[in-house]
Write a protein that holds these residues in place. Structure first.
Motif, PDB file in Angstrom:
ATOM      1  N   ALA A  22       9.953   4.072   7.804  1.00 34.09           N
ATOM      2  CA  ALA A  22       9.093   5.237   8.039  1.00 34.09           C
ATOM      3  C   ALA A  22       8.514   5.744   6.724  1.00 34.09           C
ATOM      4  O   ALA A  22       7.327   6.081   6.645  1.00 34.09           O
ATOM      5  N   GLY A  23       9.338   5.791   5.686  1.00 33.93           N
ATOM      6  CA  GLY A  23       8.844   6.218   4.375  1.00 33.93           C
ATOM      7  C   GLY A  23       7.799   5.267   3.818  1.00 33.93           C
ATOM      8  O   GLY A  23       6.804   5.700   3.225  1.00 33.93           O
ATOM      9  N   LEU A  24       8.020   3.964   4.024  1.00 34.48           N
ATOM     10  CA  LEU A  24       7.041   2.984   3.542  1.00 34.48           C
ATOM     11  C   LEU A  24       5.716   3.090   4.296  1.00 34.48           C
ATOM     12  O   LEU A  24       4.643   2.964   3.697  1.00 34.48           O
ATOM     13  N   VAL A  25       5.779   3.321   5.603  1.00 33.86           N
ATOM     14  CA  VAL A  25       4.547   3.475   6.385  1.00 33.86           C
ATOM     15  C   VAL A  25       3.771   4.696   5.903  1.00 33.86           C
ATOM     16  O   VAL A  25       2.551   4.640   5.715  1.00 33.86           O
ATOM     17  N   LEU A  26       4.472   5.790   5.693  1.00 33.72           N
ATOM     18  CA  LEU A  26       3.808   7.001   5.202  1.00 33.72           C
ATOM     19  C   LEU A  26       3.242   6.782   3.801  1.00 33.72           C
ATOM     20  O   LEU A  26       2.104   7.181   3.510  1.00 33.72           O
ATOM     21  N   ALA A  27       4.010   6.148   2.935  1.00 29.75           N
ATOM     22  CA  ALA A  27       3.523   5.870   1.576  1.00 29.75           C
ATOM     23  C   ALA A  27       2.317   4.937   1.611  1.00 29.75           C
ATOM     24  O   ALA A  27       1.370   5.111   0.829  1.00 29.75           O
ATOM     25  N   ALA A  28       2.319   3.962   2.527  1.00 27.33           N
ATOM     26  CA  ALA A  28       1.177   3.055   2.647  1.00 27.33           C
ATOM     27  C   ALA A  28      -0.068   3.815   3.092  1.00 27.33           C
ATOM     28  O   ALA A  28      -1.176   3.548   2.608  1.00 27.33           O
ATOM     29  N   ALA A  53      -2.596   8.930  11.176  1.00 25.38           N
ATOM     30  CA  ALA A  53      -1.979   7.859  11.971  1.00 25.38           C
ATOM     31  C   ALA A  53      -0.701   7.372  11.302  1.00 25.38           C
ATOM     32  O   ALA A  53       0.312   7.137  11.982  1.00 25.38           O
ATOM     33  N   ALA A  54      -0.707   7.226   9.987  1.00 27.11           N
ATOM     34  CA  ALA A  54       0.495   6.801   9.268  1.00 27.11           C
ATOM     35  C   ALA A  54       1.602   7.835   9.413  1.00 27.11           C
ATOM     36  O   ALA A  54       2.778   7.491   9.600  1.00 27.11           O
ATOM     37  N   LEU A  55       1.243   9.115   9.368  1.00 29.05           N
ATOM     38  CA  LEU A  55       2.226  10.178   9.543  1.00 29.05           C
ATOM     39  C   LEU A  55       2.832  10.140  10.942  1.00 29.05           C
ATOM     40  O   LEU A  55       4.054  10.270  11.106  1.00 29.05           O
ATOM     41  N   ILE A  56       1.993   9.946  11.948  1.00 27.42           N
ATOM     42  CA  ILE A  56       2.488   9.899  13.329  1.00 27.42           C
ATOM     43  C   ILE A  56       3.404   8.696  13.536  1.00 27.42           C
ATOM     44  O   ILE A  56       4.473   8.811  14.156  1.00 27.42           O
ATOM     45  N   VAL A  57       3.014   7.550  13.008  1.00 20.65           N
ATOM     46  CA  VAL A  57       3.853   6.348  13.141  1.00 20.65           C
ATOM     47  C   VAL A  57       5.179   6.547  12.405  1.00 20.65           C
ATOM     48  O   VAL A  57       6.247   6.200  12.922  1.00 20.65           O
ATOM     49  N   ALA A  58       5.139   7.131  11.220  1.00 17.37           N
ATOM     50  CA  ALA A  58       6.365   7.372  10.458  1.00 17.37           C
ATOM     51  C   ALA A  58       7.284   8.340  11.191  1.00 17.37           C
ATOM     52  O   ALA A  58       8.501   8.139  11.259  1.00 17.37           O
ATOM     53  N   LEU A  59       6.718   9.402  11.775  1.00 18.47           N
ATOM     54  CA  LEU A  59       7.528  10.342  12.547  1.00 18.47           C
ATOM     55  C   LEU A  59       8.102   9.685  13.791  1.00 18.47           C
ATOM     56  O   LEU A  59       9.248   9.956  14.180  1.00 18.47           O
TER      57      LEU A  59
END
Length: 131
Positions: A22-28, A53-59
């Motif tokens: 999740a952290g990597l998705v948000l950082a990406a 979208a990255a925030l939603i996927v990470a959450l």
């Protein structure tokens, strides 16, 4: 008050992996925003949608971990407790606001009067006695 003893809950390796993902998705998402932000051909709104979208996927990834389930349970209990709150009526709110405004004005006048008295005592009496 809740009398249950608070138990420490360990996070297993799978949950740690999910949280790291999740952290990597948000950082990406944030990295892509800054990388493509300098390129003027991509609209700013599209870049912001990518970060969102990255925030939603990470959450979403984080919600399926043990800490995520505890957060969801906490939010559900908080929402349940909010339904129990008795909010003041408009009339009560206006009356309370009026009382607070009157008290603030009275206290400011009182403090101004005390300041004026202390100024006259210090400047007129004490400083003239020393000279």
């Amino acid at each position: 008050m809740n009398t249950k003893a608070e138990q420490t809950k360990s996070v297993n390796a799978l949950d740690i992996g999910k949280l790291v993902l999740a952290g990597l998705v948000l950082a990406a998402g944030i990295f892509a925003y800054s990388w493509f932000g300098s390129d003027s051909s991509i609209p700013q709104s599209v870049l912001m949608l990518g970060v969102l979208a990255a925030l939603i996927v990470a959450l979403a990834i984080g919600a399926f971990t043990a800490p995520g389930r505890r957060v969801r349970a906490f939010l559900g209990e908080s929402q349940f407790e909010l339904r129990k709150v008795v909010w003041p009526t408009r009339d009560e709110t206006l009356k309370t606001t009026g009382i607070i405004m009157v008290v603030v004005v009275i206290l400011s006048l009182l403090l101004g009067l005390i300041d004026l008295i202390l100024k006259s005592v210090v400047l007129d009496w004490l400083l003239k006695l020393g000279s």
